[in-house]
Design a protein around this motif. Structure first.
Motif, PDB file in Angstrom:
ATOM      1  N   VAL A 120      -1.610 -20.236  -0.261  1.00 41.75           N
ATOM      2  CA  VAL A 120      -2.828 -20.818  -0.814  1.00 41.75           C
ATOM      3  C   VAL A 120      -2.873 -20.669  -2.332  1.00 41.75           C
ATOM      4  CG1 VAL A 120      -5.351 -20.632  -0.888  1.00 41.75           C
ATOM      5  CG2 VAL A 120      -4.159 -20.528   1.308  1.00 41.75           C
ATOM      6  N   VAL A 121      -2.532 -19.503  -2.832  1.00 46.50           N
ATOM      7  CA  VAL A 121      -2.616 -19.268  -4.272  1.00 46.50           C
ATOM      8  C   VAL A 121      -1.548 -18.265  -4.693  1.00 46.50           C
ATOM      9  CG1 VAL A 121      -4.339 -17.426  -4.020  1.00 46.50           C
ATOM     10  CG2 VAL A 121      -4.188 -18.670  -6.168  1.00 46.50           C
ATOM     11  N   ASP A 122      -0.979 -18.474  -5.867  1.00 42.05           N
ATOM     12  CA  ASP A 122      -0.023 -17.539  -6.452  1.00 42.05           C
ATOM     13  C   ASP A 122      -0.750 -16.666  -7.464  1.00 42.05           C
ATOM     14  OD1 ASP A 122       2.118 -18.459  -4.996  1.00 42.05           O
ATOM     15  OD2 ASP A 122       2.762 -19.897  -6.529  1.00 42.05           O
ATOM     16  N   LEU A 123      -0.608 -15.356  -7.325  1.00 40.04           N
ATOM     17  CA  LEU A 123      -1.302 -14.413  -8.185  1.00 40.04           C
ATOM     18  C   LEU A 123      -0.328 -13.832  -9.210  1.00 40.04           C
ATOM     19  CD1 LEU A 123      -3.249 -12.438  -5.425  1.00 40.04           C
ATOM     20  CD2 LEU A 123      -4.052 -14.413  -6.738  1.00 40.04           C
ATOM     21  N   PRO A 124      -0.569 -14.064 -10.499  1.00 39.83           N
ATOM     22  CA  PRO A 124       0.270 -13.428 -11.514  1.00 39.83           C
ATOM     23  C   PRO A 124      -0.013 -11.927 -11.559  1.00 39.83           C
ATOM     24  CG  PRO A 124      -1.557 -14.568 -12.546  1.00 39.83           C
ATOM     25  CD  PRO A 124      -1.640 -14.889 -11.088  1.00 39.83           C
ATOM     26  N   TRP A 125       0.971 -11.153 -11.981  1.00 41.62           N
ATOM     27  CA  TRP A 125       0.790  -9.716 -12.109  1.00 41.62           C
ATOM     28  C   TRP A 125       0.216  -9.383 -13.489  1.00 41.62           C
ATOM     29  CZ3 TRP A 125       1.402  -6.483  -8.044  1.00 41.62           C
ATOM     30  CH2 TRP A 125       2.155  -6.949  -6.956  1.00 41.62           C
ATOM     31  N   ALA A 126      -0.566  -8.318 -13.536  1.00 45.21           N
ATOM     32  CA  ALA A 126      -1.146  -7.872 -14.798  1.00 45.21           C
ATOM     33  C   ALA A 126      -1.211  -6.354 -14.816  1.00 45.21           C
ATOM     34  CB  ALA A 126      -2.549  -8.452 -14.981  1.00 45.21           C
ATOM     35  N   LEU A 127      -1.258  -5.807 -16.006  1.00 49.49           N
ATOM     36  CA  LEU A 127      -1.429  -4.367 -16.168  1.00 49.49           C
ATOM     37  C   LEU A 127      -2.913  -4.076 -16.352  1.00 49.49           C
ATOM     38  CD1 LEU A 127       0.088  -1.633 -16.509  1.00 49.49           C
ATOM     39  CD2 LEU A 127      -0.194  -1.968 -18.982  1.00 49.49           C
ATOM     40  N   ALA A 128      -3.471  -3.310 -15.439  1.00 50.79           N
ATOM     41  CA  ALA A 128      -4.862  -2.868 -15.557  1.00 50.79           C
ATOM     42  C   ALA A 128      -4.869  -1.589 -16.374  1.00 50.79           C
ATOM     43  CB  ALA A 128      -5.464  -2.626 -14.173  1.00 50.79           C
ATOM     44  N   VAL A 129      -5.545  -1.632 -17.520  1.00 53.03           N
ATOM     45  CA  VAL A 129      -5.498  -0.515 -18.455  1.00 53.03           C
ATOM     46  C   VAL A 129      -6.852  -0.394 -19.155  1.00 53.03           C
ATOM     47  CG1 VAL A 129      -4.522  -2.039 -20.221  1.00 53.03           C
ATOM     48  CG2 VAL A 129      -4.231   0.434 -20.446  1.00 53.03           C
ATOM     49  N   ARG A 130      -7.254   0.822 -19.447  1.00 56.59           N
ATOM     50  CA  ARG A 130      -8.520   1.014 -20.158  1.00 56.59           C
ATOM     51  C   ARG A 130      -8.481   0.325 -21.514  1.00 56.59           C
ATOM     52  NH1 ARG A 130     -12.552   4.808 -19.064  1.00 56.59           N
ATOM     53  NH2 ARG A 130     -12.861   4.977 -21.320  1.00 56.59           N
ATOM     54  N   ALA A 131      -9.660  -0.139 -21.935  1.00 50.91           N
ATOM     55  CA  ALA A 131      -9.741  -0.883 -23.192  1.00 50.91           C
ATOM     56  C   ALA A 131      -9.365  -0.037 -24.403  1.00 50.91           C
ATOM     57  CB  ALA A 131     -11.149  -1.443 -23.361  1.00 50.91           C
ATOM     58  N   ASP A 132      -9.459   1.306 -24.295  1.00 50.73           N
ATOM     59  CA  ASP A 132      -9.123   2.157 -25.425  1.00 50.73           C
ATOM     60  C   ASP A 132      -7.656   2.598 -25.432  1.00 50.73           C
ATOM     61  OD1 ASP A 132      -9.207   3.837 -23.267  1.00 50.73           O
ATOM     62  OD2 ASP A 132     -10.775   5.162 -24.044  1.00 50.73           O
TER      63      ASP A 132
END
Length: 302
Positions: free
Chosen positions: A161-173
């Motif tokens: 249905v959908v392809d999900l790109p990968w991302a790095l979840a990281v604090r804004a600081d």
């Protein structure tokens, strides 16, 4: 040989225990055993191997279990379709999902579907992995399962249905949060929050890093994507997660969290699994299409 005999036999194979099936059915263990014995008399071969802690199917039992599971699932599906024909737009749609699936992929579709079909019941059965969703779909009267697209599974059709790109979840600081993209090599000295090892998404991520020659270290693991995001928000590490529809590039400022794209990693494909698309009840097909449409709209908005 009756349909009840086959249903009970399949249930025993799945549970690995006669007493557990007896409890589920509200009968005695002796009654469950009689169903199995009747099948063994008619087939002329032992179907279960009794063990100290339960029972497992013999080679002949596995053959009968596979055939019976397919037949029972097909019959249940046909009976559901007949019921829907009789009742019109009154019926049910039964879906197997992971722990976070409904929130991230189906919430808007559920509202739209409910407005269109107010008398249809939606039943969600939570499973802890795509593999368990496959098992639930094969061995019960579920209509649909939302899964991470995997290698072919006997008796199951998968539809991305959908392809999900990968991302790095990281604090804004965190310094990494200031980047417009992350390269896998940038993560060599970063201790990541690990996705479940037995999950399809976790295995896909490990394979992708291995093919790129990047070895990742981790001292924290989680049960699902949401838990990984929460721990990253709390500053307990970074997490490589699929960017869910509508979230990549949003900044996540209110969570003090950034999702930074990792373009070098191949996207994770998610979607539907069914026994047979051409036999899917009309209401289930409408629900599947509604979810697909909403996911496509969310991906376009990223």
């Amino acid at each position: 040989m009756t349909l009840d005999d086959l249903r009970v036999f399949v249930a025993v194979c799945r549970a690995g225990n006669l007493s557990a099936v007896a409890r589920d059915l509200g009968c005695t263990q002796s009654a469950v055993s009689q169903h199995v014995k009747r099948l063994e008399r008619e087939t002329g071969i032992s179907l279960l191997e009794r063990q100290p802690r339960g029972a497992v199917p013999t080679e002949a039992g596995r053959i009968l279990q596979e055939a019976a599971s397919d037949s029972i699932a097909g019959l249940d599906l046909a009976l559901r379709r007949l019921t829907n024909l009789v009742n019109g737009d009154v019926g049910s749609v039964r879906i197997a999902t992971g722990a976070t699936t409904v929130r991230h992929f189906m919430s808007e579709a559920i509202v739209a579907f409910r407005h269109r079909y107010p008398n249809v019941s939606l039943e969600f059965h939570t499973e802890n992995s795509s593999r368990s969703c496959f098992d639930a779909l094969t061995n019960s009267n579920l209509d649909l399962a939302w899964i991470t697209i995997d290698s072919p599974v006997r008796g199951i059709e998968q539809r991305p249905v959908v392809d999900l790109p990968w991302a790095l979840a990281v604090r804004a600081d965190d310094p990494l949060a200031q980047r417009s993209r992350i390269e896998p090599a940038d993560l060599l000295d970063t201790r990541l929050i690990r996705l479940p090892e037995n999950s399809t998404s976790g295995m896909r991520l490990d394979d992708a890093f291995a093919k790129l020659g990047v070895r990742i270290s981790s001292d924290t693991s989680v049960a699902d994507w949401d838990a990984a995001l929460l721990l990253a928000e709390l500053g307990l590490g970074c997490a490589v997660v699929p960017a869910l529809p509508g979230r990549l590039g949003s900044g996540e400022d209110r969570f003090h969290l950034r999702l930074v794209p990792i373009p070098a990693l191949p996207p994770l494909s998610v979607g539907w699994a069914v026994r047979r698309w051409d036999a899917l009840p009309p209401l289930a097909r409408v629900f599947a299409d509604t979810v697909g449409q909403r996911c496509a709209e969310g991906s376009t908005a990223q």
